[in-house]
Design a protein around this motif. Structure first.
Motif, PDB file in Angstrom:
ATOM      1  N   LEU A 164       0.829  -1.207   0.000  1.00  0.00           N
ATOM      2  CA  LEU A 164       0.000   0.000   0.000  1.00  0.00           C
ATOM      3  C   LEU A 164       0.860   1.252   0.000  1.00  0.00           C
ATOM      4  N   LEU A 173      -2.636  -5.175  -5.048  1.00  0.00           N
ATOM      5  CA  LEU A 173      -3.908  -5.083  -4.323  1.00  0.00           C
ATOM      6  C   LEU A 173      -4.620  -6.427  -4.206  1.00  0.00           C
ATOM      7  N   LEU A 179     -11.043   0.192  -0.474  1.00  0.00           N
ATOM      8  CA  LEU A 179     -10.345   1.139  -1.337  1.00  0.00           C
ATOM      9  C   LEU A 179     -11.314   2.257  -1.703  1.00  0.00           C
ATOM     10  N   SER A 189     -11.532   6.075  -3.502  1.00  0.00           N
ATOM     11  CA  SER A 189     -10.785   6.963  -4.384  1.00  0.00           C
ATOM     12  C   SER A 189     -11.737   7.783  -5.225  1.00  0.00           C
ATOM     13  N   THR A 249      -6.379   8.845  -3.173  1.00  0.00           N
ATOM     14  CA  THR A 249      -6.834   7.485  -2.881  1.00  0.00           C
ATOM     15  C   THR A 249      -6.544   7.152  -1.428  1.00  0.00           C
ATOM     16  N   ALA A 279      -6.479   3.703   1.051  1.00  0.00           N
ATOM     17  CA  ALA A 279      -6.547   2.249   1.187  1.00  0.00           C
ATOM     18  C   ALA A 279      -6.567   1.901   2.669  1.00  0.00           C
TER      19      ALA A 279
END
Length: 511
Positions: free
Chosen positions: A388, A455, A471, A473, A479, A481
């Motif tokens: 990540l 991912l 996730l 975004s 974004t 995570a």
């Protein structure tokens, strides 16, 4: 070499047979739809079945007609002691025997599609002959009978004959009209000749009974036709389901064999690929660092660095593919132990800090201190956070910022959230980037393209820990995570249990 040939041949067999099986299934579906759409004008699909059911009914009820004829003759002789009834009974038994013999012969032969009309005509002719027998009964008279007792007897017998024939022969269409037309004509001629009201009434009553029972027989025929169509639909659907199940079983078996072959291939090739890669990485690093002396040409040093970076990229790709294949095959085992999520996150930040500084990216942390340890695989959790963080550094522009959070979830678990202010991902592309080898449009245009496995590996590792990956975004907004571990993974601190001697001393002091 032979195994490779057999594998390719096996694939060809699967690809070629699948279309043929699909054609068979679609053909069965079309046949079922045609049968369901069959109506009174298009019921020829089931003519053979209806004719076979009529043959069975005739053979099963072969003994009923002789009993009826015997009973009718006995009652008639009691009312009118006349020898004509015995002749009629003999005629009826002969005609009935002809019908039974025709039905028995039909049951012993295979009736084809072209023979259905011929056999139907034979059975209708047999019914017409039986109808002629009932017409001869309708012409019977009684000169010695007083009152209307004989008319009542004859009418009751004829009505019973019409109803019995309608119920027993409804699977043979038009048999009622053709079979009892001679009887109606005989009664009509008798009524016109005698001119008596009783004859006219008997003729009208029998004609109406023939029409009514013909309607009843026609309704029974269509009801039985509908039941047969439903039965045929059920049989076809069961056959289709069995074909589909067999295809599914075969496809699953071949998929399992292919997955096993893939796992074996990756397991055997991992050693074959890593051994030369390690040599390439080692020698290229020695050359680029000029351990054995300076290189005469600076370009060679640059080439050695390119070789090292390309080899490292290839090694990372191999490792990710192997990890994903082990996870998919269910052979990714966790080595669980108590660990601090804060410490793992801090170590991972330190590992990517150099790359972030090269792009002038600021990494800020927002940790909730004094978090209890969790029960997890440290190597796997480190891989999750590193993946990540690497994605965040890769897609964050120059001078950007990355925020790393570690804390409690609302359900009592712990989470790690990594948020960047990069270009973001369109919402419709989030399922794509979460799939194996999937890459969004931003990643494709980026100069630092990845493998598209980071991912999916993160998702799989968290699933092995009974966790969750989220996730979030938006385009041009960045974004976020989030890796979540459940509360069952959190190790709560428990006070130490006192040993037995201390408990005994404390008890004595209280005493």
């Amino acid at each position: 070499m032979s195994s490779g040939v057999s594998t390719s041949t096996d694939k060809n067999i699967v690809d070629r047979s699948r279309s043929h099986r699909n054609k068979a299934v679609s053909k069965a579906v079309r046949a079922t739809r045609e049968r369901l759409q069959s109506n009174a004008n298009g019921s020829q699909v089931f003519d053979r079945d209806m004719l076979a059911m009529h043959v069975t009914a005739v053979l099963q009820a072969a003994a009923v007609t002789p009993l009826v004829v015997t009973l009718v003759t006995a009652i008639g002789v009691y009312i009118n002691p006349d020898a004509h009834l015995f002749a009629w009974a003999l005629l009826m038994l002969c005609l009935h025997s002809v019908n039974v013999l025709v039905a028995r012969r039909a049951s012993r032969v295979e009736i084809g599609a072209g023979d259905i009309a011929k056999w139907r005509r034979r059975f209708i002719v047999g019914q017409v002959l039986v109808g002629c027998g009932w017409a001869s009964f309708a012409l019977q008279g009684c000169n010695t009978c007083g009152g209307d007792s004989f008319y009542f007897y004859k009418g009751a017998v004829l009505l019973f004959a019409v109803s019995y024939t309608a119920m027993s022969n409804f699977m043979l269409r038009q048999s009622m009209l053709y079979g009892f037309m001679p009887m109606v004509l005989a009664l009509l001629s008798l009524a016109l000749t005698s001119g008596q009201v009783l004859d006219i009434g008997l003729t009208a009553m029998c004609a109406m009974a023939v029409v009514f029972f013909h309607y009843i027989a026609d309704r029974l025929y269509h009801s039985n036709l509908t039941l047969i169509s439903y039965q045929s639909e059920k049989d076809d659907l069961i056959a289709e389901l069995e074909v589909a199940n067999s295809m599914s079983d075969e496809a699953r078996r071949r998929a399992e064999e292919a997955n096993l072959a893939k796992s074996r291939f990756l397991a055997s090739m991992s050693h074959e690929l890593r051994t030369p890669l390690n040599a390439i990485l080692g020698f290229s690093e020695v050359m680029s660092s000029e351990v054995l002396g300076p290189l005469a040409n600076p370009t060679y040093k640059e080439y050695a660095g390119d070789i090292h970076r390309s080899g490292q990229h290839l090694l990372n790709l191999i490792n990710e593919i192997l990890d994903l294949s082990r996870i998919e095959a269910g052979r990714y085992d966790l080595t669980e132990d108590a660990l601090s999520l804060l410490e793992v996150a801090e170590d991972c930040i330190g590992m990517v800090q150099l790359r972030a500084r090269a792009k002038n990216i600021t990494i800020r942390d927002q940790f909730e201190r004094h978090l209890p340890p969790i029960w997890a695989d440290e190597k796997s959790m480190r891989q999750v956070i590193l993946n990540l963080l690497s994605n965040a550094v890769k897609f964050t522009p120059q001078g950007g910022e990355i925020l790393v959070k570690v804390g409690w979830t609302a359900g009592g678990g712990q989470y790690v959230a990594i948020k960047d202010n990069g270009p973001g991902i369109p919402e419709e592309e989030i399922p794509v980037v979460l799939s194996a080898f999937g890459q969004g449009s931003i990643a494709i245009k980026s100069a630092e393209q990845g493998t598209g496995l980071g991912l999916p590996i993160v998702q799989a590792i968290l699933a092995k820990h009974d966790g969750q990956f989220i996730l979030r975004s938006k385009l041009r907004e960045g974004t976020e995570a989030i890796a979540i571990l459940p509360s069952t993974r959190v190790l709560q601190s428990v006070p130490a249990v006192a040993d037995a001697p201390s408990i005994e001393r404390r008890r004595k002091s209280f005493a």
